[in-house]
Write a protein that holds these residues in place. Structure first.
Motif, PDB file in Angstrom:
ATOM      1  N   ASP A  45       0.812  -1.210   0.000  1.00 11.81           N
ATOM      2  CA  ASP A  45       0.000   0.000   0.000  1.00 11.81           C
ATOM      3  C   ASP A  45       0.850   1.266   0.000  1.00 11.81           C
ATOM      4  OD1 ASP A  45      -2.216  -1.603   0.011  1.00 11.81           O
ATOM      5  OD2 ASP A  45      -2.384  -1.600   2.192  1.00 11.81           O
ATOM      6  N   GLY A  46       2.028   1.206   0.607  1.00 15.17           N
ATOM      7  CA  GLY A  46       2.877   2.388   0.704  1.00 15.17           C
ATOM      8  C   GLY A  46       3.725   2.640  -0.528  1.00 15.17           C
ATOM      9  N   GLY A  47       3.576   1.841  -1.551  1.00 15.90           N
ATOM     10  CA  GLY A  47       4.384   2.003  -2.751  1.00 15.90           C
ATOM     11  C   GLY A  47       5.321   0.831  -2.943  1.00 15.90           C
ATOM     12  N   VAL A  48       6.281   1.033  -3.814  1.00 20.74           N
ATOM     13  CA  VAL A  48       7.222  -0.039  -4.156  1.00 20.74           C
ATOM     14  C   VAL A  48       8.635   0.410  -3.821  1.00 20.74           C
ATOM     15  CG1 VAL A  48       8.154  -1.424  -6.043  1.00 20.74           C
ATOM     16  CG2 VAL A  48       5.727  -0.862  -6.000  1.00 20.74           C
ATOM     17  N   LYS A  49       9.393  -0.467  -3.152  1.00 22.14           N
ATOM     18  CA  LYS A  49      10.810  -0.233  -2.888  1.00 22.14           C
ATOM     19  C   LYS A  49      11.609  -1.201  -3.746  1.00 22.14           C
ATOM     20  CE  LYS A  49      10.194   0.966   1.965  1.00 22.14           C
ATOM     21  NZ  LYS A  49      10.536   0.555   3.340  1.00 22.14           N
ATOM     22  N   ILE A  50      12.467  -0.659  -4.586  1.00 17.74           N
ATOM     23  CA  ILE A  50      13.287  -1.476  -5.463  1.00 17.74           C
ATOM     24  C   ILE A  50      14.713  -1.442  -4.949  1.00 17.74           C
ATOM     25  CG2 ILE A  50      14.135  -1.791  -7.806  1.00 17.74           C
ATOM     26  CD1 ILE A  50      11.580  -0.422  -8.770  1.00 17.74           C
ATOM     27  N   GLY A  51      15.326  -2.616  -4.809  1.00 17.32           N
ATOM     28  CA  GLY A  51      16.678  -2.701  -4.302  1.00 17.32           C
ATOM     29  C   GLY A  51      17.712  -2.505  -5.395  1.00 17.32           C
ATOM     30  N   LYS A  52      18.904  -2.101  -4.974  1.00 11.52           N
ATOM     31  CA  LYS A  52      20.024  -1.910  -5.896  1.00 11.52           C
ATOM     32  C   LYS A  52      21.249  -2.606  -5.326  1.00 11.52           C
ATOM     33  CE  LYS A  52      18.331   2.572  -7.315  1.00 11.52           C
ATOM     34  NZ  LYS A  52      18.570   3.993  -7.316  1.00 11.52           N
ATOM     35  N   PRO A  53      21.428  -3.870  -5.379  1.00 15.05           N
ATOM     36  CA  PRO A  53      20.563  -4.920  -5.909  1.00 15.05           C
ATOM     37  C   PRO A  53      19.538  -5.433  -4.900  1.00 15.05           C
ATOM     38  CG  PRO A  53      22.624  -5.898  -5.282  1.00 15.05           C
ATOM     39  CD  PRO A  53      22.742  -4.400  -5.028  1.00 15.05           C
ATOM     40  N   THR A  54      19.739  -5.177  -3.577  1.00 15.24           N
ATOM     41  CA  THR A  54      18.761  -5.639  -2.599  1.00 15.24           C
ATOM     42  C   THR A  54      18.245  -4.457  -1.786  1.00 15.24           C
ATOM     43  OG1 THR A  54      20.469  -6.080  -0.940  1.00 15.24           O
ATOM     44  CG2 THR A  54      19.850  -7.911  -2.376  1.00 15.24           C
ATOM     45  N   VAL A  55      17.079  -4.618  -1.185  1.00 13.06           N
ATOM     46  CA  VAL A  55      16.503  -3.585  -0.337  1.00 13.06           C
ATOM     47  C   VAL A  55      17.187  -3.657   1.019  1.00 13.06           C
ATOM     48  CG1 VAL A  55      14.383  -2.738   0.731  1.00 13.06           C
ATOM     49  CG2 VAL A  55      14.304  -3.760  -1.543  1.00 13.06           C
ATOM     50  N   ALA A  56      17.747  -2.533   1.462  1.00 13.08           N
ATOM     51  CA  ALA A  56      18.492  -2.501   2.722  1.00 13.08           C
ATOM     52  C   ALA A  56      17.537  -2.688   3.901  1.00 13.08           C
ATOM     53  CB  ALA A  56      19.224  -1.175   2.862  1.00 13.08           C
ATOM     54  N   GLY A  57      17.893  -3.603   4.808  1.00 17.08           N
ATOM     55  CA  GLY A  57      17.128  -3.830   6.023  1.00 17.08           C
ATOM     56  C   GLY A  57      15.868  -4.659   5.843  1.00 17.08           C
ATOM     57  N   ALA A  58      15.584  -5.135   4.657  1.00 16.09           N
ATOM     58  CA  ALA A  58      14.372  -5.910   4.414  1.00 16.09           C
ATOM     59  C   ALA A  58      14.650  -7.396   4.597  1.00 16.09           C
ATOM     60  CB  ALA A  58      13.851  -5.652   3.006  1.00 16.09           C
ATOM     61  N   THR A  59      13.721  -8.087   5.232  1.00 13.76           N
ATOM     62  CA  THR A  59      13.837  -9.530   5.423  1.00 13.76           C
ATOM     63  C   THR A  59      12.486 -10.194   5.215  1.00 13.76           C
ATOM     64  OG1 THR A  59      13.437  -9.345   7.793  1.00 13.76           O
ATOM     65  CG2 THR A  59      15.744  -9.372   7.080  1.00 13.76           C
ATOM     66  N   VAL A  60      12.531 -11.443   4.823  1.00 12.48           N
ATOM     67  CA  VAL A  60      11.343 -12.275   4.704  1.00 12.48           C
ATOM     68  C   VAL A  60      11.594 -13.511   5.554  1.00 12.48           C
ATOM     69  CG1 VAL A  60       9.923 -13.642   3.141  1.00 12.48           C
ATOM     70  CG2 VAL A  60      10.786 -11.427   2.406  1.00 12.48           C
ATOM     71  N   THR A  61      10.660 -13.812   6.447  1.00 15.17           N
ATOM     72  CA  THR A  61      10.802 -14.933   7.363  1.00 15.17           C
ATOM     73  C   THR A  61       9.837 -16.043   6.962  1.00 15.17           C
ATOM     74  OG1 THR A  61      11.321 -13.367   9.117  1.00 15.17           O
ATOM     75  CG2 THR A  61      10.790 -15.606   9.788  1.00 15.17           C
ATOM     76  N   GLY A  62      10.325 -17.279   7.021  1.00 15.71           N
ATOM     77  CA  GLY A  62       9.499 -18.419   6.666  1.00 15.71           C
ATOM     78  C   GLY A  62       9.706 -19.573   7.630  1.00 15.71           C
ATOM     79  N   GLU A  63       8.747 -20.488   7.636  1.00 14.51           N
ATOM     80  CA  GLU A  63       8.801 -21.671   8.483  1.00 14.51           C
ATOM     81  C   GLU A  63       8.934 -22.900   7.600  1.00 14.51           C
ATOM     82  OE1 GLU A  63       5.915 -24.145  11.540  1.00 14.51           O
ATOM     83  OE2 GLU A  63       5.227 -22.282  10.657  1.00 14.51           O
ATOM     84  N   VAL A  64       9.842 -23.790   7.967  1.00 19.68           N
ATOM     85  CA  VAL A  64      10.067 -25.019   7.195  1.00 19.68           C
ATOM     86  C   VAL A  64       8.910 -25.973   7.442  1.00 19.68           C
ATOM     87  CG1 VAL A  64      11.578 -26.993   6.855  1.00 19.68           C
ATOM     88  CG2 VAL A  64      12.564 -24.746   7.293  1.00 19.68           C
ATOM     89  N   MET A  65       8.263 -26.386   6.341  1.00 17.91           N
ATOM     90  CA  MET A  65       7.147 -27.317   6.451  1.00 17.91           C
ATOM     91  C   MET A  65       7.613 -28.759   6.348  1.00 17.91           C
ATOM     92  SD  MET A  65       4.779 -25.200   6.940  1.00 17.91           S
ATOM     93  CE  MET A  65       3.350 -26.230   6.842  1.00 17.91           C
ATOM     94  N   ARG A  66       8.315 -29.082   5.255  1.00 22.74           N
ATOM     95  CA  ARG A  66       8.791 -30.456   5.050  1.00 22.74           C
ATOM     96  C   ARG A  66       9.783 -30.483   3.890  1.00 22.74           C
ATOM     97  NH1 ARG A  66       3.525 -30.244   3.452  1.00 22.74           N
ATOM     98  NH2 ARG A  66       3.143 -30.404   1.216  1.00 22.74           N
ATOM     99  N   MET A  67      10.429 -31.624   3.747  1.00 19.65           N
ATOM    100  CA  MET A  67      11.322 -31.876   2.618  1.00 19.65           C
ATOM    101  C   MET A  67      10.543 -32.662   1.569  1.00 19.65           C
ATOM    102  SD  MET A  67      13.838 -30.420   3.887  1.00 19.65           S
ATOM    103  CE  MET A  67      14.447 -29.959   5.489  1.00 19.65           C
ATOM    104  N   GLU A  68      10.738 -32.334   0.286  1.00 19.40           N
ATOM    105  CA  GLU A  68      10.006 -32.977  -0.798  1.00 19.40           C
ATOM    106  C   GLU A  68      10.966 -33.337  -1.922  1.00 19.40           C
ATOM    107  OE1 GLU A  68       6.909 -30.617  -2.417  1.00 19.40           O
ATOM    108  OE2 GLU A  68       5.809 -30.476  -0.527  1.00 19.40           O
ATOM    109  N   ARG A  69      10.458 -34.173  -2.825  1.00 20.68           N
ATOM    110  CA  ARG A  69      11.170 -34.468  -4.054  1.00 20.68           C
ATOM    111  C   ARG A  69      10.296 -34.045  -5.215  1.00 20.68           C
ATOM    112  NH1 ARG A  69      14.615 -39.280  -3.987  1.00 20.68           N
ATOM    113  NH2 ARG A  69      15.552 -38.181  -5.717  1.00 20.68           N
ATOM    114  N   GLY A  70      10.905 -33.485  -6.242  1.00 18.81           N
ATOM    115  CA  GLY A  70      10.163 -33.033  -7.411  1.00 18.81           C
ATOM    116  C   GLY A  70       9.804 -34.182  -8.334  1.00 18.81           C
ATOM    117  N   VAL A  71       9.194 -33.848  -9.448  1.00 19.74           N
ATOM    118  CA  VAL A  71       8.839 -34.869 -10.429  1.00 19.74           C
ATOM    119  C   VAL A  71      10.097 -35.399 -11.096  1.00 19.74           C
ATOM    120  CG1 VAL A  71       6.571 -33.876 -10.858  1.00 19.74           C
ATOM    121  CG2 VAL A  71       8.497 -33.159 -12.240  1.00 19.74           C
ATOM    122  N   LYS A  72      10.009 -36.626 -11.576  1.00 19.35           N
ATOM    123  CA  LYS A  72      11.161 -37.237 -12.209  1.00 19.35           C
ATOM    124  C   LYS A  72      11.349 -36.688 -13.619  1.00 19.35           C
ATOM    125  CE  LYS A  72      13.615 -41.449 -12.741  1.00 19.35           C
ATOM    126  NZ  LYS A  72      13.793 -42.749 -12.158  1.00 19.35           N
TER     127      LYS A  72
END
Length: 104
Positions: A45-72
């Motif tokens: 909503d506040g607009g777009v921040k574009i990094g050069k090459p990354t946005v300073a101080g920005a982080t994305v946090t995630g939780e590990v669900m499981r390990m998988e294997r892709g299609v053969k």
């Protein structure tokens, strides 16, 4: 709010609650948290921040669900009229991560 993150060789657009497949992370255990600090773009909503090459101080946090294997994937090589045939297969290993927070 959304973000574009870079995880080693892959880039992905993520929002809170999304599940993404990352390359296998051997040291990550189910239920642990992962922080992606290579954030290339943050939008909302506040607009777009574009990094050069990354946005300073920005982080994305995630939780590990499981390990998988892709299609053969089947790779078949041959040389015509030479009776040379090689058939190989490959299954890539992935880590499924659910995005929990975007800051920046």
């Amino acid at each position: 709010m959304y973000a574009i993150i870079s995880d080693r060789t892959n880039q992905a657009t993520v929002r809170v609650g999304d599940e993404i497949l990352c390359d296998l992370m051997d040291d990550a255990e189910r239920g642990s948290t992962i922080t992606f600090d290579h954030v290339l773009l943050i939008g909302g909503d506040g607009g777009v921040k574009i990094g050069k090459p990354t946005v300073a101080g920005a982080t994305v946090t995630g939780e590990v669900m499981r390990m998988e294997r892709g299609v053969k994937v089947t790779v078949f090589r041959f040389k015509r009229r030479k009776n040379i045939r090689v058939k190989r297969g490959h299954r890539q290993s992935y880590t499924r991560v659910r995005i929990t927070d975007i800051t920046g």
